[in-house]
Design an enzyme around this catalytic site. Structure first.
Site, PDB file in Angstrom:
ATOM      1  N   CYS A   8       0.829  -1.223   0.000  1.00  0.00           N
ATOM      2  CA  CYS A   8       0.000   0.000   0.000  1.00  0.00           C
ATOM      3  C   CYS A   8       0.854   1.261   0.000  1.00  0.00           C
ATOM      4  O   CYS A   8       0.840   2.026   0.965  1.00  0.00           O
ATOM      5  CB  CYS A   8      -0.947  -0.015   1.199  1.00  0.00           C
ATOM      6  SG  CYS A   8      -2.361   1.083   1.009  1.00  0.00           S
ATOM      7  N   HIS A  10       1.956   3.853  -3.417  1.00  0.00           N
ATOM      8  CA  HIS A  10       1.195   4.697  -4.343  1.00  0.00           C
ATOM      9  C   HIS A  10       0.072   3.925  -5.037  1.00  0.00           C
ATOM     10  O   HIS A  10      -1.091   4.316  -4.967  1.00  0.00           O
ATOM     11  CB  HIS A  10       2.139   5.314  -5.378  1.00  0.00           C
ATOM     12  CG  HIS A  10       3.227   6.129  -4.771  1.00  0.00           C
ATOM     13  ND1 HIS A  10       2.976   7.142  -3.880  1.00  0.00           N
ATOM     14  CD2 HIS A  10       4.571   6.069  -4.905  1.00  0.00           C
ATOM     15  CE1 HIS A  10       4.119   7.686  -3.500  1.00  0.00           C
ATOM     16  NE2 HIS A  10       5.102   7.044  -4.099  1.00  0.00           N
ATOM     17  N   CYS A  42       9.965  10.418  -3.860  1.00  0.00           N
ATOM     18  CA  CYS A  42      10.564  11.451  -4.701  1.00  0.00           C
ATOM     19  C   CYS A  42      10.861  12.724  -3.908  1.00  0.00           C
ATOM     20  O   CYS A  42      11.576  13.611  -4.385  1.00  0.00           O
ATOM     21  CB  CYS A  42       9.648  11.779  -5.880  1.00  0.00           C
ATOM     22  SG  CYS A  42       7.962  12.180  -5.417  1.00  0.00           S
ATOM     23  N   ALA A 277      -2.817  -6.135 -10.956  1.00  0.00           N
ATOM     24  CA  ALA A 277      -1.510  -5.624 -10.518  1.00  0.00           C
ATOM     25  C   ALA A 277      -1.356  -4.194 -11.009  1.00  0.00           C
ATOM     26  O   ALA A 277      -1.915  -3.804 -12.044  1.00  0.00           O
ATOM     27  CB  ALA A 277      -0.380  -6.507 -11.043  1.00  0.00           C
TER      28      ALA A 277
END
Length: 446
Positions: A8, A10, A42, A277
């Site tokens: 869990c 993004h 990021c 997925a």
């Protein structure tokens, strides 16, 4: 319908939110081995560099939020086994060591990726760090405080952003990469030459086209990094050399690429239609080549997670694919990239041509303006646009999004040359710089 979500960050966070939005009566059970969700990795370099003061701001969701939406969230739970034939998962509670079995109607595999760690002698030493999750970010901050010499291995986006953050702190930085240019996947040489010169001006030691052969140390701590060309003293090493998908739980149960990335269709279904997925665990459809590819980006993850939610009951919205669009701010330069570089297109055997062009973003009679460096990559026969790169001290990064749409919609150089962009001297010329770039490409083709 009972849906089990494994992982869990993004993609998983996006999937859970959109499943509950689309299927409010569904039973959604989440298993995450960490103690947090939705960490924006990021932003690690911004945290390291002090731009982001509170690391809590790098989370855009929480277990509490997902619970409030109706999910049953199990943090610090590791999924040990998935049996796709029986539609069950075996889970271990990492706090109590208790194991349980959970059944499902649909399974969502959003386990993400993990940094590559090649078998380099000495890599196990305590001051060789990875850069991916929240706890690693905290460790980088802690260990870098007293480190005067820092070595970053890997000159992609994460590595370059860390180099900038540490350089601005006055650290002695060495950047090592096995390729001969920085940001090789995103930019061609015309732009990387400028950025490499800037890094050298900032005091960064560039050790490019060099392979790390050993991390030499004493008492469990690295003191030198040995490469194919030399030896570099260091107090801290951070590895940023790429990622691998974490999908072994579904090995031999769904179709995967050789690197382990799960192959999905346009509705995010795997070769087993009850297993979905998304994110770094899955492939993307790469529009410039019309082929599946592995591009681990948060932007891809959240979009694929969104589509899981839309399609979990039945196929509803198809994936539009990706161009791998990205942006970077480095030492005052704003950089946007989308699609293929000239180098990557030629390496893929495509018959491409490329145009490099420079122009100011707005008229010279304005109080100020800035030069924009641009490169357009396109098919030599069809003139279809395959990629672009832009760089300027002015923020032109949104133009990468414009080219991204052009690639997605299979536009040609001719289309871009005469596309309708507004003119206002505060912002641009009568011909936008993207128009001019494409017009120069037409001249080059002629």
């Amino acid at each position: 319908m009972k849906i089990v979500v494994v992982g869990c960050t993004h993609a998983g966070t996006s999937a859970v939110k959109n499943i509950l939005k689309e299927q409010p009566d569904a039973e959604v059970v989440v298993y995450e081995r960490n103690d947090n969700v939705s960490f924006l990795s990021c932003g690690i370099a911004m945290y390291v560099g002090g731009i982001v003061k509170d690391p809590a701001s790098l989370f855009y969701s929480s277990p509490e939020e997902l619970t409030s939406l109706g999910a049953k969230v199990n943090m610090q739970h590791d999924v040990l086994e998935i049996d796709a034939a029986k539609k069950i998962v075996r889970i271990k509670d990492l706090m109590t060591a208790a194991e349980t079995i959970e059944s499902y109607d649909r399974l969502v595999m959003t386990t993400g990726s993990w940094p590559l760690t090649p078998p380099i002698p000495g890599i196990e030493q305590q001051n060789v760090l990875l850069c991916k999750n929240y706890n690693q970010a905290l460790e980088i901050i802690k260990r870098s405080e007293n480190a005067k010499r820092i070595t970053v291995v890997g000159a992609g986006y994460i590595g370059i952003e860390l180099v900038e953050a540490f350089a601005l702190q006055g650290k002695n930085i060495t950047l090592i990469d096995g390729l001969d240019r920085i940001l090789n996947k995103y930019l061609d040489q015309e732009l990387t030459d400028v950025l490499e010169n800037e890094l050298v001006k900032q005091g960064v030691t560039l050790a490019l086209n060099q392979q790390v052969s050993e991390f030499c140390g004493e008492m469990g701590k690295v003191t030198h990094v040995k490469t194919s060309h030399g030896k570099y003293g260091t107090d801290l090493v951070i590895l940023c050399i790429g990622f691998k998908p974490m999908t072994e739980l579904l090995a031999n149960q769904v179709d995967r690429l050789p690197n382990g990335a799960i192959i999905v269709n346009e509705y995010m279904q795997t070769s087993n239609p009850d297993i979905f997925a998304a994110g770094d665990a899955a492939v993307v459809h790469y529009n410039p080549t019309d082929e599946p590819a592995y591009i681990p980006l948060a932007t891809n993850a959240v979009r694929q997670g969104f589509l899981v939610g839309k399609n979990i009951e039945k196929p509803t919205i198809a994936y539009r694919g990706t161009q791998g669009t990205s942006g970077l701010h480095l030492f005052g330069y704003n950089i946007g990239s989308t699609g293929m570089t000239e180098a990557s297109a030629k390496a893929a055997g495509l018959n491409v041509q490329a145009t490099y062009f420079e122009d100011n973003y707005r008229p010279e009679f304005m109080p100020s303006t800035e030069n924009v460096q641009m490169k357009l990559v396109y098919d030599k026969e069809s003139h279809r646009i395959l990629g672009a790169q832009l760089m300027s001290k002015y923020d032109i990064t949104q133009s990468a999004n414009t080219i991204s749409l052009a690639i997605q919609n299979k536009m040609t150089v001719e289309d871009l040359a005469i596309s309708d962009f507004f003119f206002q001297p505060h912002f641009d010329r009568p011909w936008n710089y993207l128009n001019l770039l494409a017009q120069q490409a037409l001249e080059d083709l002629a």
